[in-house]
Design a protein around this motif. Structure first.
Motif, short mmCIF file in Angstrom:
data_model
loop_
_atom_site.label_atom_id
_atom_site.label_comp_id
_atom_site.label_asym_id
_atom_site.label_seq_id
_atom_site.Cartn_x
_atom_site.Cartn_y
_atom_site.Cartn_z
N GLN A 76 0.85 -1.18 0.00
CA GLN A 76 0.00 0.00 0.00
C GLN A 76 0.89 1.24 0.00
O GLN A 76 2.08 1.17 0.29
N SER A 77 0.23 2.35 -0.25
CA SER A 77 0.92 3.63 -0.28
C SER A 77 1.72 3.88 1.01
O SER A 77 2.86 4.36 0.98
N GLU A 78 1.16 3.52 2.15
CA GLU A 78 1.87 3.73 3.43
C GLU A 78 3.18 2.94 3.49
O GLU A 78 4.18 3.41 4.05
N HIS A 79 3.20 1.75 2.87
CA HIS A 79 4.42 0.94 2.87
C HIS A 79 5.47 1.53 1.94
O HIS A 79 6.65 1.58 2.26
N GLU A 80 4.99 1.97 0.77
CA GLU A 80 5.90 2.58 -0.19
C GLU A 80 6.54 3.83 0.42
O GLU A 80 7.74 4.05 0.30
N ARG A 81 5.72 4.61 1.10
CA ARG A 81 6.25 5.85 1.71
C ARG A 81 7.26 5.53 2.81
O ARG A 81 8.27 6.22 2.95
N TYR A 82 6.98 4.49 3.57
CA TYR A 82 7.93 4.11 4.61
C TYR A 82 9.29 3.76 4.00
O TYR A 82 10.34 4.22 4.45
N LEU A 83 9.25 2.95 2.94
CA LEU A 83 10.49 2.51 2.30
C LEU A 83 11.28 3.70 1.76
O LEU A 83 12.49 3.82 1.98
N VAL A 84 10.58 4.59 1.08
CA VAL A 84 11.25 5.70 0.40
C VAL A 84 11.65 6.81 1.38
O VAL A 84 12.79 7.27 1.39
N GLU A 85 10.67 7.20 2.22
CA GLU A 85 10.88 8.41 3.01
C GLU A 85 11.58 8.12 4.34
O GLU A 85 12.31 8.97 4.86
N LYS A 86 11.35 6.95 4.91
CA LYS A 86 11.94 6.66 6.22
C LYS A 86 13.16 5.74 6.11
O LYS A 86 14.20 6.00 6.68
N HIS A 87 12.99 4.65 5.37
CA HIS A 87 14.06 3.64 5.38
C HIS A 87 15.24 4.01 4.48
O HIS A 87 16.35 4.16 4.94
N PHE A 88 14.95 4.19 3.17
CA PHE A 88 16.07 4.44 2.24
C PHE A 88 16.36 5.93 2.05
O PHE A 88 17.47 6.31 1.71
N LYS A 89 15.37 6.75 2.24
CA LYS A 89 15.51 8.21 2.05
C LYS A 89 16.07 8.56 0.69
O LYS A 89 16.95 9.43 0.56
N CYS A 90 15.60 7.87 -0.34
CA CYS A 90 15.96 8.20 -1.73
C CYS A 90 14.97 7.47 -2.65
O CYS A 90 14.22 6.63 -2.19
N PRO A 91 14.96 7.81 -3.94
CA PRO A 91 14.07 7.07 -4.84
C PRO A 91 14.42 5.58 -4.83
O PRO A 91 15.60 5.22 -4.74
N VAL A 92 13.40 4.76 -4.89
CA VAL A 92 13.59 3.32 -4.76
C VAL A 92 12.97 2.61 -5.97
O VAL A 92 11.87 2.98 -6.40
N ILE A 93 13.69 1.65 -6.52
CA ILE A 93 13.09 0.78 -7.55
C ILE A 93 12.82 -0.58 -6.93
O ILE A 93 13.76 -1.27 -6.51
N LEU A 94 11.56 -0.93 -6.83
CA LEU A 94 11.19 -2.27 -6.36
C LEU A 94 11.00 -3.17 -7.58
O LEU A 94 10.42 -2.75 -8.58
N PHE A 95 11.49 -4.42 -7.48
CA PHE A 95 11.35 -5.31 -8.64
C PHE A 95 11.02 -6.74 -8.22
O PHE A 95 11.08 -7.06 -7.02
N ASP A 96 10.68 -7.54 -9.19
CA ASP A 96 10.33 -8.95 -8.96
C ASP A 96 9.17 -9.13 -7.99
O ASP A 96 9.30 -9.70 -6.91
N TYR A 97 8.04 -8.64 -8.43
CA TYR A 97 6.81 -8.71 -7.64
C TYR A 97 6.15 -10.08 -7.79
O TYR A 97 6.35 -10.78 -8.80
N PRO A 98 5.32 -10.46 -6.83
CA PRO A 98 4.52 -11.68 -6.99
C PRO A 98 3.68 -11.62 -8.27
O PRO A 98 3.07 -10.58 -8.56
N ALA A 99 3.65 -12.68 -9.01
CA ALA A 99 2.94 -12.73 -10.29
C ALA A 99 1.46 -12.37 -10.14
O ALA A 99 0.89 -11.68 -10.98
N ASN A 100 0.85 -12.84 -9.05
CA ASN A 100 -0.61 -12.72 -8.98
C ASN A 100 -1.10 -11.31 -8.63
O ASN A 100 -2.31 -11.07 -8.61
N ILE A 101 -0.18 -10.38 -8.33
CA ILE A 101 -0.66 -9.00 -8.14
C ILE A 101 -0.25 -8.11 -9.31
O ILE A 101 -0.41 -6.89 -9.24
#
Lengths: 477, 477
Positions: free
Chosen positions: A349-374
């Motif tokens: 969800q948006s809250e998770h994406e924001r946590y990763l980008v704004e709190k954890h990595f503090k930079c633009p993030v590329i997420l890859f290799d997602y579960p096929a069914n989503i």
């Protein structure tokens, strides 16, 4: 005499004897000083009127919003903040503006009010700056791809296929609601419609774009796309512009490289070309944020944030790693997320994406290799059989800005996936042809142009970065 | 290793030891010579296969349309017509193409057949050339306006107003045909539709564009527009791309200067950037015309015709002068025209425009000052009270390519005209605002992008210069 643009007058290297400027009055002070703007720059030129020798009747007509033509001498200005001003010898009112009725008063208007006057809001500093930046960003997009030898492809807006299933679509029709032609079974007879079949507004040019990439090698689209979703949020438009490059022989890593390089190029381009507009927008944002609680203010000022994106590589993280980070995160453990991450396979969800980008990595993030069914049917299945070669680029403040993937180039795997999802093979015969005849690894991504403009201008509502926004219950103008 | 584009290989300045190329097989001769194309250029690169050391199984799979990767040495070619070729050391089939089923055989196909395979026709020389030229022309359009400081404006595609009355419109709706919501009077209740009102696909961005020109000074649009006219001709599309600049303070003469300068710029641009594609298209046209009777063949070859437009000023002729010329012309006197010109006020037909351009002036012609009653409501009325400041640019072979005008800037005159034509003032409140608040002389024009591409490529059917044409009964792909 021919008029000179305000931008050129302000950039003049010498004073000039006789100049003519045309534009609109932003303010008129002390019966003497006109701040004149013609849209060529965020800056007004000060025009000094000889009020003693100008009829009162004329002075009264120099109102906010009036169009005027001034002729005079470009002289060094004694006032602060401006190099030159025009000593007006002749003034002509081209078009009056009734000061009581003109909606764009020289004061702060709410963004809501300005949206209702989208045809006039561009006469304000903020919106003229946004629209100039948007224009330059558009050109940066074209320049990037053209320099690299990509072919611009205009994929169709009206489409006969709803194959992607990306969202609800708008119907396009010339049939009447009354006495609609019917088949013998009583269904709507689309054979009598303009195109002889059911048609919709496109949600993406990707599938058609792929067919061109498989002939021209590297292509991009940049055109309007449509979603009939009833989402009344600050991040959604029913009509928005999308950029979709597609490259034959590119795998997912090449695709990530392309997206990162592209985004950095266009941001650098606009930083170079629009320094004054961006500086104005930075100041505007600082003012806006002053009234917010400290915690909600941006950590970086606008230009700093744009430079930060230029100077840092985007962090590349697999979905699986991201899930581990989120599961172990404080907000997850303290149940602060609305959606708690318990296991692999969850849709972020948006809250998770924001946590990763704004709190954890503090930079633009590329997420890859997602579960096929989503993820969508056309994304390439990994050897693990459960993830696909998808990638999303997440930006601070605005979340997902790019979504892309390596496409499933294997005919059999693609068909199997379509069958499983109930997607009509007959309807997509042409798409499948690309895998029947000379298939190859290829990849691409989609970037919602307005989200990019949001990021670059520091605006927070997507309705404020497109000239005439289309949203549920709103198609004015 | 990373592959190199065919274009770059052919433009190499030296032979190279190890190169990799990826692309599609155009032909495979003598079990030895692959003509490989990757879309980067009209030219193929010859790849020489060591057939004695290549398994038969692999050789059989080198079929027209197959995607292959070849690694080898770039050497000087012994064959005629090519500087370099690749001596193949390693060949990999990326994607097979069943020679019996692949529709794009190495032979001449009819244009009709290719239209039915629009997703594959771009794998032919002619269509890849057209699509590259189209792309470069698009960029030329953006380059011209951006260099001159115009702001690119994305006017809305979905619109709530049908004010211009330029033609039949497509309805955009999310309402169902069955159980359509109704008002108490039994009419369709558009308040329950997605936008809360009746909406259509735009026929022009002009009116919205004008509102932006009256703030930003100089703007242009370049986006899709739509006409639901049942015109099944070689000059009409239901969906086409239109360019519409609009400039504050420009009168009709400035507007003509802008249009002429613009057209010459983009043609020069494409002549500079696409010499090989244009040369190929010129050759194609000569072949096409060989089967035509002498009288129907072009007087000039393609490049000659493009250079002619660059080197000659467009002839400017008033409607009134044109009527005199036509009335006195041989085809009029001999009643060879389908529509005989008897008097001032007649609406010029295509046959008349062609006579003026192709027979009388033999160059592009700008007609101006048309009778008010055959032109749109927003065009500025001349002092004579019967003509308006309209202009059309007519080109040899394709007829009208530009239509423009100086806009009626006088509020009262505009309102009077709208009343006379039954155009709803309430609906166009925002358009009228531009004349209420700071009105000024302004002008603009519209250029149908596909007509320009037709002219530049020498094609004759507009369906062949857009990737996926939309015409009555045709919305495939």
């Amino acid at each position: 005499m021919k008029h000179t643009k305000v931008k050129d007058l302000l950039n003049s290297t010498t004073t000039l004897h006789e100049v003519n400027a045309k534009g609109w009055v932003r303010t008129f002070r002390n019966n003497q000083f006109i701040a004149l703007n013609d849209g060529s720059t965020i800056n007004n030129i000060q025009c000094v009127v000889d009020f003693e020798n100008t009829p009162d009747e004329t002075l009264k007509r120099i109102t906010t919003g009036a169009a005027v033509s001034v002729t005079g001498t470009l002289v060094e200005s004694k006032g602060a903040g401006q190099k030159y001003e025009i000593q007006v010898a002749e003034l002509e009112i081209l078009g009056d503006s009734d000061a009581e009725k003109f909606p764009m008063q020289p004061k702060k208007h709410s963004l809501e009010f300005l949206r209702e006057n989208a045809h006039l809001r561009v006469r304000t500093n903020a919106f003229s700056a946004i629209m100039r930046v948007r224009s330059v960003l558009s050109f940066a997009v074209h320049s990037y791809f053209q320099e690299k030898g990509f072919v611009y492809v205009n994929t169709p807006i009206i489409t006969g296929s709803d194959a992607e299933g990306a969202g609800e679509m708008f119907k396009v029709t010339a049939l009447p609601f009354d006495n609609t032609p019917r088949t013998e079974e009583g269904k709507v007879n689309y054979k009598e419609d303009f195109f002889g079949k059911e048609t919709n507004l496109t949600v993406s040019g990707q599938l058609e774009g792929e067919t061109f990439a498989m002939a021209l090698g590297q292509i991009y689209t940049f055109g309007p796309t449509f979603r009939a979703e009833n989402s009344n949020t600050s991040r959604h438009l029913a009509e928005f512009w999308m950029i979709e490059p597609e490259v034959a022989f590119n795998d997912l890593n090449d695709n990530m490289d392309l997206a990162e390089d592209f985004i950095q190029y266009v941001i650098k381009y606009v930083l170079d070309k629009c320094p004054e507009d961006l500086k104005f927008l930075e100041g505007r944002l600082i003012e806006e944020e002053k009234v917010k609680p400290q915690a909600e203010r941006s950590e970086m000022a606008l230009l700093e944030k744009l430079n930060f994106v230029l100077e840092n590589n985007f962090k590349r993280v697999s979905y699986t790693e991201a899930i581990d980070i989120l599961r172990d995160s404080t907000p997850n453990k303290k149940k602060k997320f609305n959606y708690i991450i318990n296991e692999w396979g969850a849709d972020l969800q948006s809250e998770h994406e924001r946590y990763l980008v704004e709190k954890h990595f503090k930079c633009p993030v590329i997420l890859f290799d997602y579960p096929a069914n989503i993820k969508a049917f056309y994304m390439r299945l990994n050897e693990d059989g459960k993830t696909v070669r998808a990638m999303d680029i997440l930006f601070p403040g605005i979340g997902e800005i790019v979504g892309g993937s390596q496409r499933e180039e294997r005919y059999e795997v693609l068909v199997e996936k379509m069958k499983a999802l109930g997607i009509d093979e007959e309807e997509l015969w042409w798409y499948l042809d690309t895998r029947r005849f000379g298939s190859a690894v290829h990849s691409g991504f989609g970037l919602g142009f307005e989200r990019l403009v949001l990021f670059v201008t520091g605006m927070t509502n997507i309705r404020d970065v497109i000239p005439f926004p289309r949203t549920p219950m709103n198609a004015e103008f």
